[in-house]
Design a protein around this motif. Sequence first.
Motif, short mmCIF file in Angstrom:
data_model
loop_
_atom_site.label_atom_id
_atom_site.label_comp_id
_atom_site.label_asym_id
_atom_site.label_seq_id
_atom_site.Cartn_x
_atom_site.Cartn_y
_atom_site.Cartn_z
N GLN A 92 39.14 -65.24 -23.18
CA GLN A 92 39.46 -64.75 -21.74
C GLN A 92 39.36 -63.25 -21.94
O GLN A 92 38.73 -62.89 -21.07
CB GLN A 92 41.04 -65.15 -21.62
CG GLN A 92 41.64 -64.67 -19.92
CD GLN A 92 43.07 -64.77 -19.78
OE1 GLN A 92 43.79 -64.69 -20.54
NE2 GLN A 92 43.07 -65.57 -18.70
N ASN A 93 39.70 -62.62 -23.07
CA ASN A 93 39.43 -61.06 -23.38
C ASN A 93 38.11 -60.82 -23.43
O ASN A 93 37.54 -59.84 -22.61
CB ASN A 93 39.96 -60.59 -24.54
CG ASN A 93 40.23 -58.99 -24.50
OD1 ASN A 93 40.60 -58.39 -23.68
ND2 ASN A 93 39.75 -58.78 -25.73
N LEU A 94 37.27 -61.66 -23.79
CA LEU A 94 35.90 -61.38 -24.10
C LEU A 94 35.11 -61.44 -22.97
O LEU A 94 34.35 -60.71 -22.51
CB LEU A 94 35.21 -62.56 -25.32
CG LEU A 94 35.24 -62.05 -26.43
CD1 LEU A 94 34.63 -63.23 -27.20
CD2 LEU A 94 34.66 -60.90 -26.90
N MET A 95 35.38 -62.44 -22.00
CA MET A 95 34.79 -62.60 -20.66
C MET A 95 35.12 -61.46 -19.97
O MET A 95 34.13 -60.93 -19.07
CB MET A 95 34.77 -64.07 -20.08
CG MET A 95 36.33 -64.23 -19.59
SD MET A 95 36.66 -65.66 -18.87
CE MET A 95 35.58 -65.67 -17.43
N ALA A 96 36.16 -61.00 -19.95
CA ALA A 96 36.84 -59.79 -19.06
C ALA A 96 35.93 -58.50 -19.44
O ALA A 96 35.59 -57.80 -18.68
CB ALA A 96 38.24 -59.58 -19.13
N LYS A 97 35.99 -58.66 -20.72
CA LYS A 97 35.34 -57.18 -21.16
C LYS A 97 33.82 -57.21 -20.85
O LYS A 97 33.15 -56.29 -20.55
CB LYS A 97 35.18 -57.22 -22.63
CG LYS A 97 36.88 -56.87 -23.42
CD LYS A 97 36.94 -56.78 -24.73
CE LYS A 97 36.00 -55.63 -25.41
NZ LYS A 97 36.10 -56.02 -27.00
N ALA A 98 33.25 -58.58 -20.80
CA ALA A 98 31.64 -58.45 -20.26
C ALA A 98 31.68 -58.80 -19.01
O ALA A 98 30.45 -58.15 -18.26
CB ALA A 98 31.28 -60.06 -20.89
N GLY A 99 32.66 -58.34 -17.93
CA GLY A 99 32.60 -58.41 -16.69
C GLY A 99 32.47 -59.48 -15.77
O GLY A 99 32.40 -59.58 -14.75
N GLN A 159 38.44 -55.17 -14.42
CA GLN A 159 38.13 -54.36 -13.42
C GLN A 159 37.64 -53.05 -14.17
O GLN A 159 36.84 -52.35 -13.39
CB GLN A 159 39.52 -54.07 -12.72
CG GLN A 159 40.03 -55.16 -11.59
CD GLN A 159 41.43 -54.98 -11.29
OE1 GLN A 159 42.23 -54.19 -11.75
NE2 GLN A 159 41.77 -55.85 -10.17
N GLN A 160 38.25 -52.82 -15.34
CA GLN A 160 37.55 -51.59 -16.03
C GLN A 160 36.29 -51.87 -16.25
O GLN A 160 35.19 -50.92 -16.36
CB GLN A 160 38.52 -51.33 -17.30
CG GLN A 160 38.11 -50.06 -18.24
CD GLN A 160 38.73 -49.82 -19.40
OE1 GLN A 160 39.74 -50.75 -19.63
NE2 GLN A 160 38.71 -48.73 -19.92
N ALA A 161 35.71 -53.18 -16.82
CA ALA A 161 34.36 -53.40 -17.17
C ALA A 161 33.40 -53.23 -15.69
O ALA A 161 32.35 -52.64 -16.06
CB ALA A 161 34.34 -54.79 -17.75
N GLN A 162 34.05 -53.82 -14.91
CA GLN A 162 33.28 -53.77 -13.46
C GLN A 162 33.19 -52.06 -13.13
O GLN A 162 31.96 -51.67 -12.62
CB GLN A 162 34.03 -54.49 -12.55
CG GLN A 162 34.07 -55.91 -12.69
CD GLN A 162 32.82 -56.66 -11.84
OE1 GLN A 162 32.94 -56.55 -10.77
NE2 GLN A 162 32.28 -57.26 -12.66
N ALA A 163 34.07 -51.53 -13.40
CA ALA A 163 33.86 -50.18 -12.95
C ALA A 163 32.74 -49.39 -13.69
O ALA A 163 32.38 -48.20 -13.36
CB ALA A 163 35.53 -49.38 -12.95
N THR A 164 32.94 -49.59 -15.03
CA THR A 164 32.11 -48.90 -15.87
C THR A 164 30.45 -49.57 -15.85
O THR A 164 29.57 -49.11 -16.74
CB THR A 164 32.26 -49.05 -17.52
OG1 THR A 164 32.67 -50.29 -17.69
CG2 THR A 164 33.60 -48.32 -17.64
#
Length: 259
Positions: free
Chosen positions: A189-196, A247-252
Amino acid sequence: MAKNSIYIALTAMLLSACTTSPTGRTQLVMMPDTQVNQMGLKAFSQLKQKTPISRNAAYNRLTHCVASAITQQVGGGRWEVVVFQDKTYNAFALPGNKIGVHTGLIQLINGNQDQLAAVIGHEVGHVLAKHSNERASQQLAVQQGMSIAQQSGMVESNAMMGLLGLGAQYGVLLPFSRTQESEADEIGQNLMAKAGFDPRQSVALWQKMAQASGGQQTVEFMSTHPSDTTRMQDLQQHMASAVATYQQAQATGRRPHCQ
Protein backbone atom coordinates in the motif's frame (compact mmCIF):
# COMPACT_ATOMS: atom_id res chain seq x y z
CA MET A 1 24.26 -31.68 30.30
CA ALA A 2 24.03 -32.84 26.70
CA LYS A 3 20.46 -31.57 26.48
CA ASN A 4 21.49 -28.18 27.82
CA SER A 5 24.28 -27.97 25.25
CA ILE A 6 21.83 -28.72 22.45
CA TYR A 7 19.39 -26.06 23.67
CA ILE A 8 22.17 -23.48 24.02
CA ALA A 9 23.45 -24.19 20.52
CA LEU A 10 19.95 -23.99 19.01
CA THR A 11 19.16 -20.76 20.87
CA ALA A 12 22.43 -19.17 19.73
CA MET A 13 21.70 -20.16 16.13
CA LEU A 14 18.20 -18.68 16.23
CA LEU A 15 19.33 -15.44 17.86
CA SER A 16 22.07 -14.95 15.29
CA ALA A 17 19.49 -15.35 12.50
CA CYS A 18 17.13 -12.64 13.82
CA THR A 19 16.74 -9.56 11.61
CA THR A 20 14.28 -6.69 11.29
CA SER A 21 11.70 -6.43 8.50
CA PRO A 22 10.88 -3.14 6.67
CA THR A 23 7.99 -2.56 9.11
CA GLY A 24 10.19 -3.08 12.17
CA ARG A 25 9.07 -6.64 12.90
CA THR A 26 11.65 -9.11 14.22
CA GLN A 27 11.98 -12.05 11.85
CA LEU A 28 14.00 -15.24 11.50
CA VAL A 29 16.20 -15.29 8.37
CA MET A 30 18.72 -18.14 8.29
CA MET A 31 19.49 -18.61 4.59
CA PRO A 32 21.90 -16.51 2.46
CA ASP A 33 20.12 -14.09 0.12
CA THR A 34 22.13 -15.44 -2.81
CA GLN A 35 20.77 -18.93 -2.24
CA VAL A 36 17.17 -17.73 -1.96
CA ASN A 37 17.57 -15.58 -5.08
CA GLN A 38 18.85 -18.56 -7.03
CA MET A 39 15.80 -20.55 -5.92
CA GLY A 40 13.58 -17.72 -7.18
CA LEU A 41 15.35 -17.58 -10.53
CA LYS A 42 15.02 -21.33 -10.98
CA ALA A 43 11.34 -21.34 -10.04
CA PHE A 44 10.57 -18.48 -12.44
CA SER A 45 12.41 -20.21 -15.27
CA GLN A 46 10.38 -23.37 -14.70
CA LEU A 47 7.13 -21.38 -14.66
CA LYS A 48 7.95 -19.81 -18.02
CA GLN A 49 8.52 -23.27 -19.45
CA LYS A 50 5.31 -24.77 -18.07
CA THR A 51 2.81 -21.88 -18.26
CA PRO A 52 1.84 -20.14 -21.51
CA ILE A 53 3.01 -16.53 -21.72
CA SER A 54 0.38 -14.00 -22.80
CA ARG A 55 1.03 -12.04 -25.97
CA ASN A 56 -1.90 -9.70 -25.34
CA ALA A 57 -0.37 -6.29 -26.07
CA ALA A 58 -2.75 -4.32 -23.84
CA TYR A 59 -2.25 -6.65 -20.88
CA ASN A 60 1.53 -6.47 -21.26
CA ARG A 61 1.58 -2.68 -21.59
CA LEU A 62 -0.53 -2.26 -18.48
CA THR A 63 1.44 -4.75 -16.40
CA HIS A 64 4.88 -3.49 -17.40
CA CYS A 65 3.85 0.13 -16.84
CA VAL A 66 2.50 -0.56 -13.32
CA ALA A 67 5.39 -2.82 -12.36
CA SER A 68 7.93 -0.26 -13.58
CA ALA A 69 6.36 2.52 -11.53
CA ILE A 70 6.30 0.32 -8.40
CA THR A 71 9.84 -1.03 -8.71
CA GLN A 72 11.27 2.43 -9.35
CA GLN A 73 10.41 3.14 -5.73
CA VAL A 74 12.45 0.13 -4.65
CA GLY A 75 15.76 0.42 -6.49
CA GLY A 76 18.11 -2.52 -6.53
CA GLY A 77 18.27 -3.37 -10.21
CA ARG A 78 15.98 -4.43 -13.02
CA TRP A 79 12.91 -6.62 -12.60
CA GLU A 80 11.70 -9.17 -15.12
CA VAL A 81 7.93 -8.95 -15.61
CA VAL A 82 5.88 -11.66 -17.37
CA VAL A 83 2.13 -11.90 -18.00
CA PHE A 84 1.03 -15.54 -17.87
CA GLN A 85 -2.00 -16.90 -19.72
CA ASP A 86 -3.88 -18.22 -16.70
CA LYS A 87 -7.52 -17.71 -15.67
CA THR A 88 -6.82 -17.58 -11.93
CA TYR A 89 -6.86 -14.28 -10.03
CA ASN A 90 -3.22 -14.34 -9.12
CA ALA A 91 0.12 -12.55 -9.28
CA PHE A 92 3.44 -13.15 -7.56
CA ALA A 93 6.97 -11.85 -7.12
CA LEU A 94 10.00 -14.02 -6.48
CA PRO A 95 13.43 -13.39 -4.99
CA GLY A 96 15.80 -12.41 -7.77
CA ASN A 97 13.50 -9.60 -8.98
CA LYS A 98 10.87 -11.58 -10.86
CA ILE A 99 7.20 -10.61 -11.22
CA GLY A 100 4.40 -12.70 -12.72
CA VAL A 101 0.80 -11.61 -13.34
CA HIS A 102 -2.04 -13.85 -14.52
CA THR A 103 -4.43 -12.72 -17.22
CA GLY A 104 -7.35 -13.77 -15.00
CA LEU A 105 -6.42 -11.08 -12.50
CA ILE A 106 -6.22 -8.38 -15.17
CA GLN A 107 -9.66 -9.40 -16.43
CA LEU A 108 -11.11 -9.38 -12.90
CA ILE A 109 -9.97 -5.81 -12.22
CA ASN A 110 -10.95 -4.75 -15.75
CA GLY A 111 -7.53 -3.24 -16.36
CA ASN A 112 -7.68 -0.88 -13.36
CA GLN A 113 -4.12 0.38 -12.91
CA ASP A 114 -4.51 1.25 -9.22
CA GLN A 115 -5.91 -2.15 -8.29
CA LEU A 116 -3.15 -3.89 -10.23
CA ALA A 117 -0.63 -1.66 -8.42
CA ALA A 118 -2.08 -2.85 -5.11
CA VAL A 119 -1.43 -6.47 -6.10
CA ILE A 120 2.05 -5.91 -7.56
CA GLY A 121 3.01 -3.69 -4.62
CA HIS A 122 1.90 -6.45 -2.25
CA GLU A 123 3.92 -9.08 -4.09
CA VAL A 124 7.04 -6.88 -4.27
CA GLY A 125 6.51 -6.29 -0.54
CA HIS A 126 6.99 -10.03 0.03
CA VAL A 127 10.38 -9.83 -1.70
CA LEU A 128 11.50 -6.68 0.14
CA ALA A 129 10.61 -8.23 3.49
CA LYS A 130 12.43 -11.48 2.59
CA HIS A 131 9.34 -13.55 3.32
CA SER A 132 10.49 -16.50 1.20
CA ASN A 133 13.68 -16.68 3.24
CA GLU A 134 11.70 -16.29 6.46
CA ARG A 135 9.24 -19.06 5.59
CA ALA A 136 12.05 -21.44 4.66
CA SER A 137 13.89 -20.50 7.86
CA GLN A 138 10.78 -21.11 9.98
CA GLN A 139 10.33 -24.56 8.47
CA LEU A 140 14.01 -25.35 8.99
CA ALA A 141 13.87 -24.20 12.62
CA VAL A 142 10.74 -26.26 13.30
CA GLN A 143 12.31 -29.36 11.74
CA GLN A 144 15.47 -28.91 13.79
CA GLY A 145 13.46 -28.35 16.96
CA MET A 146 11.41 -31.51 16.38
CA SER A 147 14.59 -33.47 15.70
CA ILE A 148 16.18 -32.23 18.92
CA ALA A 149 13.03 -33.02 20.90
CA GLN A 150 13.04 -36.57 19.57
CA GLN A 151 16.77 -37.10 20.18
CA SER A 152 16.60 -35.71 23.72
CA GLY A 153 13.78 -38.06 24.71
CA MET A 154 11.13 -35.34 25.05
CA VAL A 155 9.16 -37.05 22.27
CA GLU A 156 9.23 -40.82 22.18
CA SER A 157 6.40 -42.04 19.99
CA ASN A 158 5.43 -41.49 16.37
CA ALA A 159 1.98 -40.41 17.55
CA MET A 160 3.49 -37.67 19.70
CA MET A 161 5.74 -36.57 16.84
CA GLY A 162 2.64 -36.24 14.69
CA LEU A 163 0.95 -34.06 17.29
CA LEU A 164 4.07 -31.92 17.60
CA GLY A 165 4.12 -31.49 13.84
CA LEU A 166 0.46 -30.40 13.82
CA GLY A 167 1.11 -27.97 16.65
CA ALA A 168 4.12 -26.55 14.85
CA GLN A 169 2.07 -26.02 11.69
CA TYR A 170 -0.94 -24.27 13.23
CA GLY A 171 0.91 -22.67 16.15
CA VAL A 172 3.95 -21.32 14.31
CA LEU A 173 4.01 -21.60 10.51
CA LEU A 174 0.49 -20.48 9.61
CA PRO A 175 0.25 -17.53 12.02
CA PHE A 176 3.59 -16.27 10.78
CA SER A 177 2.35 -16.62 7.24
CA ARG A 178 -0.72 -14.51 8.00
CA THR A 179 1.59 -11.94 9.58
CA GLN A 180 3.70 -11.92 6.44
CA GLU A 181 0.64 -11.42 4.24
CA SER A 182 -0.54 -8.49 6.34
CA GLU A 183 2.94 -7.02 6.31
CA ALA A 184 3.09 -7.30 2.52
CA ASP A 185 -0.27 -5.50 2.33
CA GLU A 186 1.14 -2.62 4.38
CA ILE A 187 4.37 -2.41 2.38
CA GLY A 188 2.49 -2.70 -0.91
CA GLN A 189 0.00 0.00 0.00
CA ASN A 190 2.89 2.36 0.80
CA LEU A 191 4.74 1.44 -2.40
CA MET A 192 1.74 2.07 -4.64
CA ALA A 193 1.12 5.42 -2.94
CA LYS A 194 4.76 6.46 -3.37
CA ALA A 195 4.52 5.54 -7.05
CA GLY A 196 1.45 7.76 -7.49
CA PHE A 197 -1.30 5.12 -7.49
CA ASP A 198 -4.45 5.68 -5.42
CA PRO A 199 -4.12 3.50 -2.25
CA ARG A 200 -7.87 3.62 -1.68
CA GLN A 201 -8.16 1.21 -4.58
CA SER A 202 -6.40 -1.45 -2.45
CA VAL A 203 -9.64 -1.84 -0.47
CA ALA A 204 -11.71 -1.83 -3.67
CA LEU A 205 -9.49 -4.63 -4.95
CA TRP A 206 -10.23 -6.89 -1.98
CA GLN A 207 -13.92 -6.09 -2.18
CA LYS A 208 -13.79 -7.33 -5.75
CA MET A 209 -11.79 -10.41 -4.67
CA ALA A 210 -14.39 -11.20 -1.99
CA GLN A 211 -17.20 -10.92 -4.53
CA ALA A 212 -15.33 -13.16 -6.96
CA SER A 213 -14.79 -15.84 -4.31
CA GLY A 214 -18.52 -15.88 -3.52
CA GLY A 215 -17.78 -16.11 0.19
CA GLN A 216 -16.04 -19.45 -0.23
CA GLN A 217 -12.98 -18.73 1.90
CA THR A 218 -11.07 -20.95 4.32
CA VAL A 219 -11.59 -20.14 8.01
CA GLU A 220 -8.88 -17.63 8.93
CA PHE A 221 -7.39 -19.80 11.71
CA MET A 222 -6.79 -22.60 9.22
CA SER A 223 -5.57 -20.35 6.41
CA THR A 224 -2.21 -18.89 5.49
CA HIS A 225 -3.94 -15.67 4.43
CA PRO A 226 -5.99 -13.16 6.43
CA SER A 227 -9.70 -13.12 5.65
CA ASP A 228 -10.82 -10.54 3.11
CA THR A 229 -12.59 -8.63 5.91
CA THR A 230 -9.47 -8.55 8.09
CA ARG A 231 -7.41 -7.48 5.13
CA MET A 232 -9.66 -4.54 4.30
CA GLN A 233 -9.81 -3.44 7.94
CA ASP A 234 -6.01 -3.48 8.21
CA LEU A 235 -5.63 -1.51 4.98
CA GLN A 236 -8.09 1.09 6.26
CA GLN A 237 -6.00 1.53 9.41
CA HIS A 238 -3.03 2.68 7.31
CA MET A 239 -5.12 4.58 4.76
CA ALA A 240 -4.67 8.11 6.08
CA SER A 241 -0.89 7.84 5.92
CA ALA A 242 -1.02 6.16 2.50
CA VAL A 243 -3.32 8.84 1.05
CA ALA A 244 -0.98 11.56 2.32
CA THR A 245 1.94 9.80 0.62
CA TYR A 246 -0.11 9.46 -2.58
CA GLN A 247 -1.02 13.14 -2.61
CA GLN A 248 2.62 14.09 -2.11
CA ALA A 249 3.66 11.80 -4.97
CA GLN A 250 1.04 13.31 -7.26
CA ALA A 251 2.18 16.82 -6.31
CA THR A 252 5.76 15.99 -7.30
CA GLY A 253 4.68 14.70 -10.72
CA ARG A 254 4.35 10.98 -10.15
CA ARG A 255 1.10 10.42 -12.05
CA PRO A 256 1.17 7.02 -13.79
CA HIS A 257 -0.98 6.59 -16.91
CA CYS A 258 -1.01 2.83 -17.38
CA GLN A 259 -4.68 2.26 -18.30
